[in-house]
Design an enzyme around this catalytic site. Structure first.
Site, PDB file in Angstrom:
ATOM      1  N   GLY A  26      12.930 -12.782   8.973  1.00 37.04           N
ATOM      2  CA  GLY A  26      12.406 -14.103   9.296  1.00 37.04           C
ATOM      3  C   GLY A  26      13.280 -15.254   8.822  1.00 37.04           C
ATOM      4  O   GLY A  26      12.845 -16.409   8.813  1.00 37.04           O
ATOM      5  N   SER A  60      15.856 -10.349  11.462  1.00 38.12           N
ATOM      6  CA  SER A  60      16.473 -11.380  12.322  1.00 38.12           C
ATOM      7  C   SER A  60      17.255 -10.807  13.501  1.00 38.12           C
ATOM      8  O   SER A  60      18.297 -11.344  13.880  1.00 38.12           O
ATOM      9  CB  SER A  60      17.356 -12.312  11.480  1.00 38.12           C
ATOM     10  N   PHE A  81       4.051  -8.084  15.567  1.00 35.85           N
ATOM     11  CA  PHE A  81       3.517  -9.446  15.740  1.00 35.85           C
ATOM     12  C   PHE A  81       3.088 -10.078  14.414  1.00 35.85           C
ATOM     13  O   PHE A  81       2.855 -11.270  14.351  1.00 35.85           O
ATOM     14  CB  PHE A  81       2.292  -9.430  16.666  1.00 35.85           C
ATOM     15  N   GLU A 109      14.889  -2.608   6.415  1.00 37.40           N
ATOM     16  CA  GLU A 109      14.728  -4.047   6.622  1.00 37.40           C
ATOM     17  C   GLU A 109      15.038  -4.803   5.330  1.00 37.40           C
ATOM     18  O   GLU A 109      14.162  -4.950   4.464  1.00 37.40           O
ATOM     19  CB  GLU A 109      13.284  -4.357   7.017  1.00 37.40           C
ATOM     20  N   HIS A 137       5.796  -2.005   4.932  1.00 36.23           N
ATOM     21  CA  HIS A 137       6.491  -3.259   5.250  1.00 36.23           C
ATOM     22  C   HIS A 137       6.584  -4.127   3.986  1.00 36.23           C
ATOM     23  O   HIS A 137       5.653  -4.165   3.186  1.00 36.23           O
ATOM     24  CB  HIS A 137       5.752  -4.009   6.365  1.00 36.23           C
TER      25      HIS A 137
HETATM   26  C1  PEP Z   1       9.969  -7.801  10.358  1.00 35.03           C
HETATM   27  O1  PEP Z   1       9.219  -8.424   9.650  1.00 35.03           O
HETATM   28  O2  PEP Z   1       9.759  -6.590  10.531  1.00 35.03           O
HETATM   29  C2  PEP Z   1      11.121  -8.483  10.942  1.00 35.03           C
HETATM   30  C3  PEP Z   1      12.182  -7.755  11.158  1.00 35.03           C
HETATM   31  O3  PEP Z   1      11.017  -9.826  11.190  1.00 35.03           O
HETATM   32  P1  PEP Z   1      12.144 -10.772  11.880  1.00 35.03           P
HETATM   33  O4  PEP Z   1      12.639 -10.059  13.099  1.00 35.03           O
HETATM   34  O5  PEP Z   1      11.402 -12.036  12.195  1.00 35.03           O
HETATM   35  O6  PEP Z   1      13.219 -10.954  10.866  1.00 35.03           O
END
Ligand code: PEP
Length: 229
Positions: free
Chosen positions: A163, A193, A7, A157, A88
């Protein structure tokens, strides 16, 4: 598959409760082997029960003590939280956590037996230099990390996909996940995303063991669309 909802700094205590209540009533039909994680903001943590795991987006690597503004294990234990996100890119790049601090946090929570979802990812600048540069960067994010730890999940990621609405391509995910699995043989999530429109092709990739989701996890409808795709 693992479906993890991050979140970030969204939702209140009240709206998290509503979200979890909705989730509880709908997760009964999920595949038993699938696992669902929810990482609400720290102020919304509580002792929720259901077929999912609640984790902390962050905590300070202490039991308790004089660390103004931080939350330690004592505060997480009140709600039986023993799962944490570490590394992260928003904590590394926006908050400024160094690899050394990330590794220290990892070692502490490993010692506590926490399940750790450990995030790694490269910038667009690095991605544009090609897969060798990407892997060199990702390997550097394992510095000081015990990758043999049992309770360990990795989330790849790419920062440029978080995002932005622009996910990595299937070919990029295949190549990167295959290379990562050679280095760390642990469950490997993709994040960046992920949404209803791309979950089928992403989850079909053999070395994708799950997804870490930001934007599309904020409403139960869009998150459950992933879980039940
Ligand atoms: C995240 O920040 O872990 C992420 C994957 O965000 P989003 O799905 O919005 O790209």
């Amino acid at each position: 598959m693992i479906y993890a909802a991050n979140f970030k700094t969204n939702h209140t205590r009240e709206s998290t409760k509503e979200y979890i209540t909705d989730l509880q009533s709908k997760l009964g039909d999920k595949k038993p082997e699938d696992r669902v994680f929810v990482f609400p903001p720290l102020t919304a943590l509580d002792s929720f029960e259901g077929d999912f795991t609640i984790g902390a987006q962050n905590a300070y690597p202490v039991e308790n003590g004089a660390y103004t503004g931080e939350v330690g294990v004592e505060q997480l234990s009140e709600f039986n939280i023993n799962t944490i996100l570490i590394g992260h890119s928003e904590r590394r790049d926006t908050i400024g956590e160094s690899q050394e601090q990330v590794a220290k946090k990892f070692a502490f929570f490993k010692e506590q037996g926490f399940e750790i979802i450990y995030c790694i990812g490269e910038s667009l600048e690095v991605r544009e230099q090609g897969i060798e540069a990407v892997m060199e960067h990702l390997v550097s994010q394992f510095e000081g990390i015990d990758t043999t730890y049992d309770n360990f999940v990795v989330a790849y990621e790419p920062i440029w996909a978080i995002g932005t609405g622009r996910s990595a391509t299937v070919a990029e995910i295949v190549e990167t996940h295959n290379a990562l699995k050679q280095i760390v043989d642990k469950p490997l999530l993709y994040g960046g995303s992920v949404k209803g429109a791309n979950i089928a092709e992403i989850s079909a990739i053999s070395n994708v063991d799950g997804v870490l989701v930001g934007g599309a996890s904020l409403k139960t409808e869009t998150f459950l669309e992933l879980v039940f795709h």
